[in-house]
Structures are given as C-alpha cells and as structure tokens.
Motif scaffolding. Structure first.
Motif, short mmCIF file in Angstrom:
data_model
loop_
_atom_site.label_atom_id
_atom_site.label_comp_id
_atom_site.label_asym_id
_atom_site.label_seq_id
_atom_site.Cartn_x
_atom_site.Cartn_y
_atom_site.Cartn_z
N ASP A 29 95.62 -24.64 152.14
CA ASP A 29 97.03 -24.79 151.76
C ASP A 29 97.98 -24.82 152.95
O ASP A 29 99.19 -24.95 152.77
CB ASP A 29 97.44 -23.63 150.83
CG ASP A 29 96.72 -23.67 149.50
OD1 ASP A 29 96.25 -24.76 149.11
OD2 ASP A 29 96.62 -22.61 148.84
N LYS A 30 97.45 -24.69 154.15
CA LYS A 30 98.33 -24.53 155.31
C LYS A 30 99.19 -25.76 155.59
O LYS A 30 100.36 -25.65 155.93
CB LYS A 30 97.51 -24.16 156.56
CG LYS A 30 97.00 -22.72 156.52
CD LYS A 30 96.39 -22.30 157.84
CE LYS A 30 95.81 -20.89 157.77
NZ LYS A 30 96.84 -19.85 157.66
N ALA A 31 98.64 -26.95 155.43
CA ALA A 31 99.42 -28.17 155.72
C ALA A 31 100.60 -28.29 154.76
O ALA A 31 101.73 -28.56 155.19
CB ALA A 31 98.52 -29.40 155.60
N ASP A 32 100.36 -28.08 153.48
CA ASP A 32 101.44 -28.16 152.51
C ASP A 32 102.46 -27.05 152.73
O ASP A 32 103.68 -27.28 152.62
CB ASP A 32 100.89 -28.07 151.07
CG ASP A 32 100.15 -29.33 150.65
OD1 ASP A 32 100.35 -30.38 151.30
OD2 ASP A 32 99.37 -29.26 149.69
N ALA A 33 101.98 -25.84 153.03
CA ALA A 33 102.90 -24.73 153.26
C ALA A 33 103.77 -25.00 154.49
O ALA A 33 104.98 -24.75 154.47
CB ALA A 33 102.11 -23.44 153.46
N ARG A 34 103.16 -25.51 155.54
CA ARG A 34 103.91 -25.82 156.77
C ARG A 34 105.02 -26.83 156.49
O ARG A 34 106.17 -26.63 156.91
CB ARG A 34 102.94 -26.36 157.82
CG ARG A 34 103.59 -26.66 159.18
CD ARG A 34 102.57 -27.24 160.14
NE ARG A 34 101.45 -26.35 160.37
CZ ARG A 34 100.21 -26.58 159.98
NH1 ARG A 34 99.92 -27.72 159.32
NH2 ARG A 34 99.24 -25.72 160.22
N ALA A 35 104.68 -27.88 155.78
CA ALA A 35 105.69 -28.90 155.46
C ALA A 35 106.80 -28.33 154.59
O ALA A 35 107.99 -28.63 154.79
CB ALA A 35 105.02 -30.08 154.75
N GLY A 36 106.43 -27.49 153.63
CA GLY A 36 107.43 -26.89 152.75
C GLY A 36 108.37 -25.96 153.49
O GLY A 36 109.58 -25.93 153.22
#
Length: 282
Positions: A41-48
C-alpha cells in the motif's frame, strides 16, 4: 519550532483519518508512511499524502509532518523524491531508525537541493537502535534546535532483547535526556501502547517528564488529553516561575533568596522555560 507536548500518529494509508487527527487536540500530527503502511500500500499512501499536503499552509496551530520510510530503503528514496517533485513542505519530516549523523546530513543536503533556498523543513529523528543511541549526540546535532529526537522504545527493546518495562528502557531514556540536548532540540518519548490503560499512560508521562522529556507520542486520540495535561506546566509550576522572574527583576538578576532557596541564573532560566512552554511573556 516550539517543542511538542503531544504528537499523534495517523496511518498514511487512511486519508479519511487525517482531518480527524488534526482535530484531536495534539500539538502535532505525524502521517506515517513507514510502520503503519504495509508494503503493497505504500505507493498509494505516498501519493495520497502528497495530494493531501499540496497547498496546505505551514505553521498552523497543529503542526503536521510525515514519517518517511528508512533512509536505507527503496521506499525511503521514493518518499524523498515524492516530496521534492510535489514541492510539498510539511512542518517537519520524521526519519525512522536514525543511526548516524552523516546519513542524516546527506538527507538534509538533498532536502536543501529540493527546497531551492526555501525555509528548511524541521527534522525529527527516531532513535530506536543500539547504534542510534550510541550516536544520539551527533544525530541531535543534525536535527538542530528546529527539530528533535523521538525515542523508539518498541524497536529498541527488541534490539536489546527486553520488554518495554520502565527498568529495561531507563538507561536509554536517561542517555537521550542528555545527548539529545546538545543542539537545544526537543525530546519526545515512545507511545504508550495500551490505549485503554489511562493510569499507566499518566504514570509513564510523569516519569519521563521528570527525566526532562518535552512530550510523548500518541497512537490514539484518546491519549492526547492526558499527555497534554501532564506535559503542560501546572498551576504550581507557573506560580513558582512568575515569582522567580518577578524576584529577579526586582534585584537586577542578582543571586537572592526566595522562600529560603537561592535564586541564580540557572534558576531564572528554568523559570523562563516554564513560562515559555505555557506561552506566557515575561
């Protein structure tokens, strides 16, 4: 940057909780991209997180920062690039598993390049390893007076093979209480993990405050009020500080007796610190 009494962590993968965390009454909120976010989930969390912080003004009543992934990880590098490319300037950046001054200095250099001469983001380092504790003074030096050190007691206890009881972590806390002050930075304690044990939380806050810690991190909004209360100067402390300052002014700062006790420069400075934490001018 003023010291924090309370710092509330919120998972970076839960944007629905960001505003709620900011409204919880903590001095600071830390959006966590490290331990609270699973690898997938890190990529989505980073973008969010970058989207949430874009356009947000710094210096609000509740400071908001980001705990990035480790400097020696690919996700940590991606976090730095995302901050630079988005032009995001959180109030502070928290670095987990800080182990040495040179590694932090390299991060500061990269942030300076990305900031193009803008005001530097405050830097908080999490000391949670034997190596980090050994190098605490140089780590604190890099963080400077605009940042500080958070004691990562959970990981540290794992590193030395103990539980998180008071006796096991006492040496680490007392070491940080001195080493972290070399640059006049702030010092915060590890979160209390039992969110239902209010008595235990209060007792631990009282103990770490007595060691010289400025505040304690929180993992649940229900912990914030107790942490703020304990780390705020009490009425008795404020009354003492005001009397000390008034006595010093009347005697031109000369050493005198107040209630039978000697008042000299270190005592005046301690009184000024108490009033400063309460936002009282003197």
């Amino acid at each position: 940057m003023k010291s924090f009494r309370s710092l509330l962590f919120v998972p970076g993968s839960r944007p629905d909780r960001f505003d709620k965390a900011l409204a919880a009454g903590a001095d600071a909120v830390c959006i966590d991209l490290e331990d609270a976010v699973p690898p997938q989930d890190k990529a989505d969390a980073r973008a969010g997180v970058m989207a949430y912080l874009t356009g947000r003004e710094r210096g609000q009543a509740c400071a908001i920062g980001v705990r990035m992934n480790g400097l020696d990880t690919l996700d940590g590098l991606k976090d730095i690039l995302a901050l630079a490319e988005a032009g995001v300037k959180p109030d502070y950046l928290m670095v987990p598993k800080a182990a040495s001054g040179p590694a932090l200095a390299n991060l500061v250099h990269l942030l300076d390049l990305a900031g193009s001469g803008q005001e530097r983001v405050g830097l908080w380092a999490v000391v949670e390893s034997v190596g980090g504790l050994k190098n605490a003074a140089e780590i604190a030096e890099i963080c400077g007076s605009s940042g500080g050190i958070l004691f990562g007691g959970a990981d540290f206890s794992l590193a030395i093979g103990t539980g998180m009881d008071w006796e096991a972590l006492f040496h680490a806390r007392t070491t940080l209480a001195t080493e972290a002050r070399v640059a006049n930075g702030s010092l915060m304690d590890v979160p209390y993990l039992n969110v239902k044990d209010e008595g235990g939380l209060r007792a631990e806050c009282v103990r770490v405050k007595a060691l010289g810690f400025d505040g304690k991190a929180c993992i649940h909004p229900s912990q914030v009020a107790i942490v703020n209360e304990v780390f705020s100067p009490s009425e008795a402390e404020l009354d003492w500080a005001k009397r000390v300052i008034d006595a010093g002014k009347s005697q031109d700062g000369r050493a005198i007796l107040l209630d039978g006790k000697l008042l000299d420069i270190p005592v005046y400075l301690r009184a000024e610190r108490v009033l400063s934490k309460a936002g009282i001018e003197f």
